[in-house]
Design a protein around this motif. Sequence first.
Motif, mmCIF file in Angstrom:
data_model
loop_
_atom_site.group_PDB
_atom_site.id
_atom_site.type_symbol
_atom_site.label_atom_id
_atom_site.label_comp_id
_atom_site.label_asym_id
_atom_site.label_seq_id
_atom_site.Cartn_x
_atom_site.Cartn_y
_atom_site.Cartn_z
ATOM 1 N N PRO A 192 0.813 -1.225 0.000
ATOM 2 C CA PRO A 192 0.000 0.000 0.000
ATOM 3 C C PRO A 192 0.846 1.275 0.000
ATOM 4 N N ILE A 193 0.323 2.274 -0.691
ATOM 5 C CA ILE A 193 0.874 3.631 -0.654
ATOM 6 C C ILE A 193 -0.209 4.481 0.009
ATOM 7 N N VAL A 194 0.158 5.220 1.036
ATOM 8 C CA VAL A 194 -0.868 5.891 1.849
ATOM 9 C C VAL A 194 -0.652 7.399 1.943
ATOM 10 N N ARG A 195 -1.732 8.066 2.340
ATOM 11 C CA ARG A 195 -1.635 9.466 2.722
ATOM 12 C C ARG A 195 -1.085 9.480 4.149
ATOM 13 N N LEU A 196 0.016 10.174 4.361
ATOM 14 C CA LEU A 196 0.676 10.115 5.669
ATOM 15 C C LEU A 196 -0.198 10.684 6.784
ATOM 16 N N ALA A 197 -1.042 11.649 6.452
ATOM 17 C CA ALA A 197 -1.854 12.294 7.480
ATOM 18 C C ALA A 197 -2.808 11.312 8.151
ATOM 19 N N ASP A 198 -3.451 10.445 7.357
ATOM 20 C CA ASP A 198 -4.479 9.572 7.937
ATOM 21 C C ASP A 198 -4.376 8.113 7.494
ATOM 22 N N ARG A 199 -3.275 7.760 6.822
ATOM 23 C CA ARG A 199 -3.022 6.383 6.379
ATOM 24 C C ARG A 199 -4.023 5.870 5.367
ATOM 25 N N GLN A 200 -4.797 6.740 4.789
ATOM 26 C CA GLN A 200 -5.732 6.338 3.741
ATOM 27 C C GLN A 200 -4.930 5.758 2.574
ATOM 28 N N GLU A 246 0.401 -10.665 -1.146
ATOM 29 C CA GLU A 246 -0.245 -11.106 -2.367
ATOM 30 C C GLU A 246 -1.609 -10.448 -2.547
ATOM 31 N N ALA A 247 -2.272 -10.179 -1.432
ATOM 32 C CA ALA A 247 -3.570 -9.512 -1.509
ATOM 33 C C ALA A 247 -3.387 -8.017 -1.280
ATOM 34 N N MET A 248 -4.193 -7.223 -1.919
ATOM 35 C CA MET A 248 -4.126 -5.786 -1.707
ATOM 36 C C MET A 248 -4.766 -5.426 -0.371
ATOM 37 N N ALA A 249 -4.404 -4.233 0.125
ATOM 38 C CA ALA A 249 -4.971 -3.769 1.391
ATOM 39 C C ALA A 249 -6.482 -3.626 1.245
ATOM 40 N N ALA A 250 -7.169 -3.624 2.375
ATOM 41 C CA ALA A 250 -8.626 -3.534 2.393
ATOM 42 C C ALA A 250 -9.098 -2.371 1.520
ATOM 43 N N VAL A 251 -10.194 -2.582 0.858
ATOM 44 C CA VAL A 251 -10.723 -1.580 -0.070
ATOM 45 C C VAL A 251 -10.887 -0.235 0.620
ATOM 46 N N ALA A 252 -10.223 0.773 0.061
ATOM 47 C CA ALA A 252 -10.354 2.143 0.541
ATOM 48 C C ALA A 252 -10.155 2.265 2.045
ATOM 49 N N GLY A 253 -9.481 1.311 2.649
ATOM 50 C CA GLY A 253 -9.291 1.341 4.089
ATOM 51 C C GLY A 253 -8.052 2.115 4.484
ATOM 52 N N THR A 254 -7.704 2.038 5.759
ATOM 53 C CA THR A 254 -6.459 2.618 6.213
ATOM 54 C C THR A 254 -5.502 1.489 6.523
ATOM 55 N N ALA A 255 -4.204 1.767 6.390
ATOM 56 C CA ALA A 255 -3.222 0.703 6.534
ATOM 57 C C ALA A 255 -2.320 0.936 7.733
ATOM 58 N N GLY A 256 -1.897 -0.141 8.324
ATOM 59 C CA GLY A 256 -0.876 -0.065 9.360
ATOM 60 C C GLY A 256 -1.372 0.353 10.724
ATOM 61 N N VAL A 257 -2.680 0.327 10.941
ATOM 62 C CA VAL A 257 -3.200 0.652 12.259
ATOM 63 C C VAL A 257 -3.484 -0.652 12.989
ATOM 64 N N ALA A 258 -2.941 -0.793 14.176
ATOM 65 C CA ALA A 258 -3.166 -2.014 14.941
ATOM 66 C C ALA A 258 -4.622 -2.095 15.370
#
Length: 276
Positions: A46-54, A263-275
Amino acid sequence: RAKASGRDRWAVFDEDMREQAGQILDLEADLRRAINGEGFVAFYQPIVRLADRQVIGHEALLRWRHERRGLLLPSEFIGVGEHSGLIEEVDWIMYRQVAEQLAKGGPGYISMNVSPRHFRASDFADRLLRLVEDSGADPQRLRIEITEVALLDDVPRALRTLQQLRGHGIMAQLDDFGTGYSALSYLHRFPIECLKIDQSFVAGLTGDSRPESVAVVRAIQALAGTLGIHTIGEGVETEEQRTALRELGCAHGQGYLFGRPAEAMAAVAGTAGVAH
Ligand code: C2E
Ligand code: MG
Ligand code: MG
Ligand code: MG
């Protein structure tokens, strides 16, 4: 005496060389076989927006599922592939997988790495556009990642290729930015969507070489600002690095902090890397 030990050294060197050469030949033969099979898979990070991990997109990263050696990283075989010219075939396998993935839907864009040699081929843009059209993928959701070397080798041709792709909606990102020639005077001529700040500088933001890395990232941000484009920080592993990048004006990032290549993409339109 000196001569004898010198010769011994050569003997050792020779054997190492022979063994290494043998391994490379093995790998090359395996590579040839794998190209006809299904050994190569695209992993997505995933490539995210740093502000909110979108999640704004994913980078497709090549993996080789080797029958005996397990999952191989590009660094373990790309050199061999490039040397033998086989990497071009592997790249097309990747492009096809990415196009198929895009045609299935999913969040954001997918960027894929194009080797300089490949980018220089006179029929590259035509072939890629045909593949995208045949697959039914939306070209607006595809990006290519190239390095500066690919641009500078033949400037008029690079310009034509980028303009042709851009004309069909495919944008280009400059990968590993800051490590190459940094042909600042040329950059404004190319239709480039963003600069990907090399991970060595991102790592440096929290290491011993902090002042130097801050200076480099600042310079890249200033350049991007002048060009009117955005940046992506690569290899973001810590919160500290995320914060440092944001403070320097970098809005997007990619790295283990948000997600490893999978192998799978991050959740659809979700945020990444949040526990959770
Ligand atoms: P790249 O395009 O700069 O890709 C980023 C590399 O950094 C990837 O390594 C990725 O797994 C790794 N990475 C991502 N986040 C982090 C992090 O937080 N920390 C660290 N330490 N590393 C991180 P990977 O997958 O091993 O790929 C290495 C290089 O191989 C790529 O560098 C790219 O130049 C090349 N490559 C990858 N896939 C392809 C492909 O399909 N075709 C071609 N021609 N080259 C490819
Ligand atoms: Mg890349
Ligand atoms: Mg990169
Ligand atoms: Mg890199």
